[in-house]
Design a protein around this motif. Structure first.
Motif, mmCIF file in Angstrom:
data_model
loop_
_atom_site.group_PDB
_atom_site.id
_atom_site.type_symbol
_atom_site.label_atom_id
_atom_site.label_comp_id
_atom_site.label_asym_id
_atom_site.label_seq_id
_atom_site.Cartn_x
_atom_site.Cartn_y
_atom_site.Cartn_z
ATOM 1 N N SER A 176 2.147 25.586 32.357
ATOM 2 C CA SER A 176 0.822 25.115 31.954
ATOM 3 C C SER A 176 0.003 24.717 33.169
ATOM 4 C CB SER A 176 0.946 23.917 31.000
ATOM 5 O OG SER A 176 1.560 24.282 29.794
ATOM 6 N N SER A 177 -1.298 24.688 32.995
ATOM 7 C CA SER A 177 -2.199 24.338 34.083
ATOM 8 C C SER A 177 -2.189 22.835 34.330
ATOM 9 C CB SER A 177 -3.621 24.793 33.747
ATOM 10 O OG SER A 177 -4.535 24.393 34.747
ATOM 11 N N ILE A 178 -2.206 22.455 35.610
ATOM 12 C CA ILE A 178 -2.283 21.042 35.986
ATOM 13 C C ILE A 178 -3.222 20.911 37.182
ATOM 14 C CG2 ILE A 178 -0.187 21.238 37.412
ATOM 15 C CD1 ILE A 178 -1.383 18.091 35.487
ATOM 16 N N GLY A 179 -4.158 19.974 37.082
ATOM 17 C CA GLY A 179 -5.132 19.789 38.137
ATOM 18 C C GLY A 179 -5.033 18.425 38.789
ATOM 19 N N VAL B 168 -10.263 24.359 24.931
ATOM 20 C CA VAL B 168 -8.941 23.892 25.337
ATOM 21 C C VAL B 168 -8.979 22.375 25.398
ATOM 22 C CG1 VAL B 168 -7.306 23.833 27.265
ATOM 23 C CG2 VAL B 168 -8.408 25.981 26.635
ATOM 24 N N VAL B 169 -7.923 21.732 24.959
ATOM 25 C CA VAL B 169 -7.841 20.274 25.005
ATOM 26 C C VAL B 169 -6.785 19.881 26.040
ATOM 27 C CG1 VAL B 169 -7.419 18.163 23.708
ATOM 28 C CG2 VAL B 169 -8.522 20.113 22.582
ATOM 29 N N THR B 170 -7.208 19.151 27.061
ATOM 30 C CA THR B 170 -6.301 18.782 28.149
ATOM 31 C C THR B 170 -6.151 17.267 28.253
ATOM 32 O OG1 THR B 170 -8.113 18.902 29.759
ATOM 33 C CG2 THR B 170 -6.764 20.868 29.489
ATOM 34 N N VAL B 171 -5.037 16.843 28.798
ATOM 35 C CA VAL B 171 -4.702 15.419 28.926
ATOM 36 C C VAL B 171 -4.956 14.951 30.350
ATOM 37 C CG1 VAL B 171 -2.828 13.724 28.864
ATOM 38 C CG2 VAL B 171 -2.983 15.489 27.088
ATOM 39 N N LEU B 172 -5.668 13.840 30.482
ATOM 40 C CA LEU B 172 -5.817 13.198 31.784
ATOM 41 C C LEU B 172 -4.704 12.156 31.920
ATOM 42 C CD1 LEU B 172 -7.349 12.786 34.402
ATOM 43 C CD2 LEU B 172 -8.917 11.253 33.196
ATOM 44 N N PHE B 173 -3.725 12.457 32.737
ATOM 45 C CA PHE B 173 -2.585 11.560 32.929
ATOM 46 C C PHE B 173 -2.995 10.435 33.879
ATOM 47 C CE2 PHE B 173 -0.614 15.493 31.549
ATOM 48 C CZ PHE B 173 0.388 15.059 30.683
ATOM 49 N N GLU B 174 -3.367 9.310 33.296
ATOM 50 C CA GLU B 174 -3.790 8.155 34.097
ATOM 51 C C GLU B 174 -3.251 6.856 33.525
ATOM 52 O OE1 GLU B 174 -8.040 8.011 34.141
ATOM 53 O OE2 GLU B 174 -8.220 8.258 31.970
ATOM 54 N N THR B 175 -2.263 6.974 32.626
ATOM 55 C CA THR B 175 -1.582 5.794 32.097
ATOM 56 C C THR B 175 -0.076 5.976 32.264
ATOM 57 O OG1 THR B 175 -1.311 6.637 29.829
ATOM 58 C CG2 THR B 175 -3.381 5.500 30.352
ATOM 59 N N GLU C 152 2.033 22.150 20.736
ATOM 60 C CA GLU C 152 1.120 23.292 20.674
ATOM 61 C C GLU C 152 -0.319 22.864 20.954
ATOM 62 O OE1 GLU C 152 1.490 25.397 17.026
ATOM 63 O OE2 GLU C 152 3.588 25.961 17.349
ATOM 64 N N ALA C 153 -0.598 21.587 20.835
ATOM 65 C CA ALA C 153 -1.950 21.090 21.091
ATOM 66 C C ALA C 153 -2.262 20.991 22.578
ATOM 67 C CB ALA C 153 -2.132 19.722 20.439
ATOM 68 N N PHE C 154 -1.233 20.992 23.417
ATOM 69 C CA PHE C 154 -1.401 20.760 24.852
ATOM 70 C C PHE C 154 -1.979 21.998 25.537
ATOM 71 C CE2 PHE C 154 0.306 20.545 29.251
ATOM 72 C CZ PHE C 154 -0.213 19.321 29.629
ATOM 73 N N GLY C 155 -3.182 21.846 26.103
ATOM 74 C CA GLY C 155 -3.823 22.954 26.797
ATOM 75 C C GLY C 155 -3.796 22.830 28.299
ATOM 76 N N GLY C 156 -3.057 21.865 28.812
ATOM 77 C CA GLY C 156 -2.989 21.637 30.250
ATOM 78 C C GLY C 156 -3.266 20.186 30.559
ATOM 79 N N GLY C 157 -3.268 19.852 31.840
ATOM 80 C CA GLY C 157 -3.445 18.457 32.207
ATOM 81 C C GLY C 157 -4.179 18.260 33.522
#
Length: 237
Positions: free
Chosen positions: A193-196, A129-136, A150-155
């Motif tokens: 979607s999953s968010i951590g 799974v490819v997830t995005v770290l929202f830090e910008t 479709e590429a978004f696997g969570g964040g």
């Protein structure tokens, strides 16, 4: 899937995956482990060793990669890690290029190499799974674009770096940070979607879930330091 259907999980982030720590994780049923390879010196080989040590334990292994270069992402994907966390993302193109790098043809450009991820050449069906770290600030502003891909696997949200980036954009203070964090949580969880989110400590995990996140991560070294400080305070009392 709705956000309510996502299972709540608590795990740890570490840049020091010692054999003892991994053995404890395997025995205690912790939900996941995030290896922090961004600016820490953790290597692809160390990541591969962690994945193999925790295989079959039920502990999901993720890695925050050092950078967004295709070769870097591919090397970590080949370890068999379950999740690739992308740091310092700013555009949807960065996510989609990373996604393509981790997928075999016809969905991506990943070579069919003999690696742990391919069962040493016996199974090319697995991809992390490819997830995005929202830090910008840019990622926060484009959160809906990410979620719709479709590429978004969570964040994940990285509050410390996000606060610094907000400051660079002329926004400062706890209120601006909290608004940005909550925007990401609401959009991602609202899409199912999953968010951590990180928590200051295990005792604060409930606060993360109350904000709408389904995953809570605690920095292991910080938690241990806090525990030891508490022991020191007891001795001084």
């Amino acid at each position: 899937m709705t956000s309510q259907a996502l299972e709540r999980n608590v795990g740890i982030i570490t840049a020091d995956p010692t054999p003892t720590l991994l053995a404890l994780l395997a025995r205690t049923g912790v939900g996941f482990l995030v290896l922090d390879a961004e600016q820490t010196g953790i290597t692809v080989q160390q990541c591969s060793d962690v994945v193999q040590r925790l295989a079959g334990s039920g502990v999901r292994v993720a890695v925050r990669v050092p950078d967004l270069k295709n070769d870097t992402i591919l090397a970590f994907a080949n370890t068999g890690v379950a999740e690739i966390v992308l740091p310092q993302v700013r555009t949807l193109d960065e996510l989609e290029r990373a996604f393509e790098a981790t997928r075999y043809a016809p969905h991506g450009s990943r070579p069919r190499q003999v690696t742990p991820a391919s069962g040493f050449g016996t199974d090319y069906s697995f991809a992390p799974v490819v997830t995005v770290l929202f830090e910008t600030v840019e990622a926060v502003e484009r959160v809906k674009e990410f979620v719709d891909s479709e590429a978004f696997g969570g964040g994940w949200v990285g509050p410390t770096d996000l606060a610094a980036d907000l400051l660079r954009h002329g926004e400062q203070g706890a209120e601006a940070l909290q608004e940005a964090v909550q925007r990401v949580v609401d959009v991602v969880s609202g899409a199912g979607s999953s968010i951590g989110l990180p928590a200051p400590g295990i005792a604060s995990a409930a606060e993360v879930f109350n904000r709408g996140a389904d995953r809570c991560a605690v920095y292991w070294e910080k938690e241990v330091a806090s525990l030891l400080a508490g022991f020191a305070d007891l001795g001084a009392a």
